[in-house]
Design a protein around this motif. Structure first.
Motif, PDB file in Angstrom:
ATOM      1  N   HIS A   1       3.823  47.272 -63.295  1.00 22.45           N
ATOM      2  CA  HIS A   1       3.262  48.728 -63.497  1.00 22.45           C
ATOM      3  C   HIS A   1       4.542  49.809 -62.919  1.00 22.45           C
ATOM      4  N   GLN A   2       4.906  49.538 -61.863  1.00 21.48           N
ATOM      5  CA  GLN A   2       6.109  50.273 -61.347  1.00 21.48           C
ATOM      6  C   GLN A   2       7.447  50.124 -62.361  1.00 21.48           C
ATOM      7  N   ALA A   3       7.801  48.992 -62.675  1.00 25.89           N
ATOM      8  CA  ALA A   3       8.848  48.671 -63.504  1.00 25.89           C
ATOM      9  C   ALA A   3       8.730  49.544 -64.763  1.00 25.89           C
ATOM     10  N   TYR A   4       7.419  49.409 -65.237  1.00 28.84           N
ATOM     11  CA  TYR A   4       6.848  50.318 -66.728  1.00 28.84           C
ATOM     12  C   TYR A   4       7.293  51.816 -66.282  1.00 28.84           C
ATOM     13  N   LEU A   5       6.919  52.241 -65.217  1.00 25.62           N
ATOM     14  CA  LEU A   5       7.162  53.781 -64.796  1.00 25.62           C
ATOM     15  C   LEU A   5       8.809  53.953 -64.701  1.00 25.62           C
ATOM     16  N   ASP A   6       9.317  52.827 -64.075  1.00 21.37           N
ATOM     17  CA  ASP A   6      10.845  53.175 -64.087  1.00 21.37           C
ATOM     18  C   ASP A   6      11.732  52.876 -65.307  1.00 21.37           C
ATOM     19  N   ASP A   7      10.810  52.501 -66.208  1.00 23.76           N
ATOM     20  CA  ASP A   7      11.652  52.303 -67.626  1.00 23.76           C
ATOM     21  C   ASP A   7      12.280  50.925 -67.439  1.00 23.76           C
ATOM     22  N   VAL A   8      12.062  50.040 -66.784  1.00 24.00           N
ATOM     23  CA  VAL A   8      12.650  48.885 -66.800  1.00 24.00           C
ATOM     24  C   VAL A   8      12.715  47.988 -67.927  1.00 24.00           C
ATOM     25  N   PHE A   9      13.938  47.678 -68.751  1.00 19.76           N
ATOM     26  CA  PHE A   9      13.749  46.954 -69.810  1.00 19.76           C
ATOM     27  C   PHE A   9      14.604  45.844 -69.551  1.00 19.76           C
ATOM     28  N   GLY A  10      15.398  45.597 -68.653  1.00 21.32           N
ATOM     29  CA  GLY A  10      16.297  44.520 -68.540  1.00 21.32           C
ATOM     30  C   GLY A  10      16.653  44.283 -66.758  1.00 21.32           C
ATOM     31  N   ILE A  11      16.882  42.937 -66.584  1.00 20.91           N
ATOM     32  CA  ILE A  11      17.378  42.617 -65.371  1.00 20.91           C
ATOM     33  C   ILE A  11      18.705  42.214 -65.129  1.00 20.91           C
ATOM     34  N   PRO A  12      19.307  42.498 -63.892  1.00 20.83           N
ATOM     35  CA  PRO A  12      18.852  43.218 -62.909  1.00 20.83           C
ATOM     36  C   PRO A  12      18.870  44.804 -63.230  1.00 20.83           C
ATOM     37  N   TYR A  13      17.931  45.533 -62.711  1.00 22.89           N
ATOM     38  CA  TYR A  13      17.938  46.984 -62.784  1.00 22.89           C
ATOM     39  C   TYR A  13      17.802  47.576 -61.215  1.00 22.89           C
ATOM     40  N   LEU A  14      18.769  48.529 -60.882  1.00 24.93           N
ATOM     41  CA  LEU A  14      18.686  49.189 -59.786  1.00 24.93           C
ATOM     42  C   LEU A  14      18.266  50.692 -60.061  1.00 24.93           C
ATOM     43  N   LYS A  15      17.635  51.261 -59.063  1.00 22.83           N
ATOM     44  CA  LYS A  15      17.258  52.638 -59.225  1.00 22.83           C
ATOM     45  C   LYS A  15      17.300  53.056 -58.115  1.00 22.83           C
ATOM     46  N   TRP A  16      17.983  54.317 -57.707  1.00 21.70           N
ATOM     47  CA  TRP A  16      18.058  55.218 -56.534  1.00 21.70           C
ATOM     48  C   TRP A  16      17.934  56.506 -57.044  1.00 21.70           C
ATOM     49  N   GLY A  17      16.778  57.180 -56.729  1.00 22.10           N
ATOM     50  CA  GLY A  17      16.528  58.773 -57.046  1.00 22.10           C
ATOM     51  C   GLY A  17      16.660  58.688 -58.597  1.00 22.10           C
ATOM     52  N   ARG A  18      17.498  59.669 -59.153  1.00 23.69           N
ATOM     53  CA  ARG A  18      17.572  59.742 -60.486  1.00 23.69           C
ATOM     54  C   ARG A  18      18.655  58.821 -61.095  1.00 23.69           C
ATOM     55  N   HIS A  19      19.164  58.182 -60.112  1.00 27.17           N
ATOM     56  CA  HIS A  19      20.142  57.301 -60.718  1.00 27.17           C
ATOM     57  C   HIS A  19      19.566  55.883 -61.226  1.00 27.17           C
ATOM     58  N   ARG A  20      20.262  55.077 -62.397  1.00 24.14           N
ATOM     59  CA  ARG A  20      19.626  53.887 -62.801  1.00 24.14           C
ATOM     60  C   ARG A  20      20.650  53.059 -63.333  1.00 24.14           C
ATOM     61  N   PHE A  21      20.714  52.023 -63.035  1.00 19.15           N
ATOM     62  CA  PHE A  21      21.746  50.919 -63.498  1.00 19.15           C
ATOM     63  C   PHE A  21      21.161  49.872 -63.862  1.00 19.15           C
TER      64      PHE A  21
END
Length: 211
Positions: free
Chosen positions: A168-188
């Motif tokens: 569910h946290q992945a859903y909230l963070d808009d994760v659609f593929g792996i690996p996925y790195l998030k820090w604040g507003r930054h997403r990679f």
């Protein structure tokens, strides 16, 4: 300003995840304690139902055969560049719940990375099917954990709830593929974005201003 912790979504299935986690640990040896690590996998019907109850869904779309073949060649090339031998496992009707929920159980017992290392050595070092109970059993023993506890993780209601919370946290963070790195507003997304992640996170963790 409170220093935020990055989130890294990883998968025991993905070779790109394995290579990213491996290199991140080399670049920042203390990252296991400085990052929030969340597993990400194809949920089975039980976890899917719990995810839907939370108002989430699973964004990942299965890859085509052409993409799978490309990934095979690409990851072998990346592994060679890191000086790592890589075996490509053959997954036959895999149940990804078992290794990922077993990892959550290992985390609850305080030895997640010992178990993780044993699993990736089996999968990417020997080409073993880590969805098989006998492979998980050996990895648990190598990690100094009770294999029966880890093998029973999918039947543990608390672990199932934790698993649904991760996705569910992945859903909230808009994760659609792996690996996925998030820090604040930054997403990679992806192995090739690791340097970009480090470029924004490392200065802050070393005393600079958070972005």
């Amino acid at each position: 300003m409170t220093r935020r912790r990055p989130r890294v979504y990883f998968s025991l299935r993905s070779p790109y995840s394995w290579l990213t986690v491996r290199r991140l640990r080399e670049e920042v040896p203390t990252c296991l304690d400085e990052v929030d690590w969340l597993p990400y996998w194809d949920p089975d019907p039980i976890t899917s139902a719990a995810l839907e109850e939370r108002g989430g869904e699973f964004h990942y779309v299965q890859m085509s055969r052409a993409k799978h073949l490309y990934m095979l060649l690409d990851t072998k090339r990346l592994a060679q560049a890191q000086g790592v031998d890589m075996a490509w496992p053959v997954d036959i009707d895999p149940w990804w719940e078992l290794p990922h929920l077993a990892w959550l159980a290992a985390r609850r017992l305080g030895r997640p990375w010992e178990f993780y290392d044993a699993l990736v050595a089996a999968r990417w070092g020997r080409g073993d099917d880590i969805c098989l109970p006998e492979v998980v059993r050996v990895a648990a023993e190598q990690a100094g954990l009770d294999p029966e506890v880890l093998l029973a993780a999918p039947d543990d209601p608390e672990i199932r709830e934790t698993a649904a919370d991760c996705l569910h946290q992945a859903y909230l963070d808009d994760v659609f593929g792996i690996p996925y790195l998030k820090w604040g507003r930054h997403r990679f997304w992806g192995y090739d974005r690791l340097d970009a992640f480090l470029d924004v996170w490392r200065p802050a963790r070393e005393g600079g201003n958070p972005s």
